[in-house]
Design an enzyme around this catalytic site. Structure first.
Site, mmCIF file in Angstrom:
data_model
loop_
_atom_site.group_PDB
_atom_site.id
_atom_site.type_symbol
_atom_site.label_atom_id
_atom_site.label_comp_id
_atom_site.label_asym_id
_atom_site.label_seq_id
_atom_site.Cartn_x
_atom_site.Cartn_y
_atom_site.Cartn_z
ATOM 1 N N GLY A 1 0.837 -1.195 0.000
ATOM 2 C CA GLY A 1 0.000 0.000 0.000
ATOM 3 C C GLY A 1 0.873 1.245 0.000
ATOM 4 O O GLY A 1 1.966 1.253 -0.566
ATOM 5 N N GLU A 2 0.368 2.308 0.629
ATOM 6 C CA GLU A 2 1.103 3.585 0.733
ATOM 7 C C GLU A 2 1.328 4.253 -0.619
ATOM 8 O O GLU A 2 2.058 5.236 -0.697
ATOM 9 C CB GLU A 2 2.473 3.403 1.409
ATOM 10 N N GLY A 3 0.775 3.709 -1.700
ATOM 11 C CA GLY A 3 1.057 4.262 -3.017
ATOM 12 C C GLY A 3 2.355 3.759 -3.624
ATOM 13 O O GLY A 3 2.779 4.251 -4.680
#
Length: 340
Positions: A306-308
């Site tokens: 996640g987190e981009g």
């Protein structure tokens, strides 16, 4: 600078019903340029498609990446109290502090791809409600989260990607997918941060209970996000909708980022037309979701952070695509004979 904000759920629905399209003139011009470059037709594969896609949404024959924004949203979930993650809920705030200190994966990867990193924590001290028992958010809370997302989308951006941090958020993501895309609950529930099978089974039960409670009332995108989503998930949806309104192309990150727009696509099937799928994550259900969205991932690296982060890596491919599109000589310029 014109910042998009939605005054009501009606304004959100109206925006979703009236989406701008890609510029066909710019698309055609970019295609002609690709056909004239010193290479066999189609020899750069999907890099050619990426360049043409970017041109069509940026309204220019030669797209650019002068300004890339990475917006990471954080929110806490009442559902996390049911033990649906391998990490405690306080990790959300701790990771936001890590983002601020520059110590997370997305800090390094955003720097590497040249993206401006914006971190938006949303009321971490006030988790959403347990959606087995009641809607995750009030109408006001959901609208505020959507507007927190829309607020990061400035004029002049050439590309946007969003990411998230929220312990337990693969559970609402699965619920959003099961409600929007249909299919069996087990199609959408995975291990998240690394649950064993008994944890996955608990998640399936929780998602099934949430759908039984809220499914009949999820009659539009807003209500689905409000009842089954989370603040950071609604924020990603708001950012991606605002980007569409400004005709800014978007790189979608992993399962949760893609799940955030599933209710919007259920209402408006062409919603994801301004999006590229950065990667297919290791989370169960992501490939199925991408198929439902009609998007082919650029990368398959087994990522599930996640987190981009997946979108940050894929941004490098977009850079390469645009560099070739803009920097190569045409056959005429290079005085090279074309194929007959």
């Amino acid at each position: 600078m014109h910042m998009i904000q939605f005054e009501s759920r009606g304004a959100f629905a109206a925006a979703l019903a009236d989406l701008p399209a890609a510029n066909k003139v710019a698309l055609a011009a970019a295609q002609l340029r690709q056909n004239a470059l010193t290479k066999p037709l189609g020899s750069l594969g999907r890099l050619e498609d990426i360049a043409i896609f970017m041109a069509s949404w940026q309204d220019r024959e030669r797209p650019r990446l002068d300004r890339i924004r990475a917006a990471i949203f954080a929110g806490n979930h009442g559902i996390a109290a049911r033990g649906l993650s391998t990490y405690p809920a306080e990790v959300t705030a701790q990771m936001v502090a890590n983002f601020a200190a520059g110590g997370a994966a997305i800090n390094a990867m955003a720097d590497a791809c040249g993206a401006e990193l914006v971190i938006v924590p949303i009321e971490l001290e006030r988790p959403t409600a347990d959606f087995v028992e009641e809607p995750a958010m009030s109408e006001g809370d959901c609208l505020a989260a959507i507007n927190a997302g829309a607020g990061v989308v400035e004029d002049g951006l050439d590309l946007l990607f969003v990411g998230e941090m929220g312990i337990g958020n693969t559970t609402p993501a699965a619920a959003l997918c099961a409600q929007s895309c249909k299919g069996a609950v087990e199609d959408w529930v995975g291990a998240g941060t690394g649950l064993e099978m008994d944890g996955v089974l608990r998640k399936r039960i929780v998602v099934s209970l949430a759908l039984a409670c809220h499914g009949p009332a999820c009659n539009d995108a807003f209500e689905t996000l409000r009842r089954l989503g989370g603040r950071e998930i609604a924020a990603m949806a708001g950012a991606i909708l605002a980007a569409r309104m400004k005709r800014i192309p978007v790189l979608l990150d992993g399962y949760i980022a893609c799940a955030s727009i599933a209710p919007l696509v259920a209402d408006q099937p062409q919603f994801a037309a301004h999006c590229l799928a950065a990667h297919c994550s290791a989370e169960a259900g992501h490939l199925r979701l991408l198929d439902w969205l009609g998007l082919e991932p650029l990368l398959r690296l087994g990522m599930r952070l996640g987190e981009g982060t997946g979108a940050a890596v894929a941004t490098q491919l977009v850079r390469s695509a645009i560099a070739a599109h803009n920097g190569m000589a045409t056959f005429a310029e290079a005085r090279v004979s074309q194929a007959q």
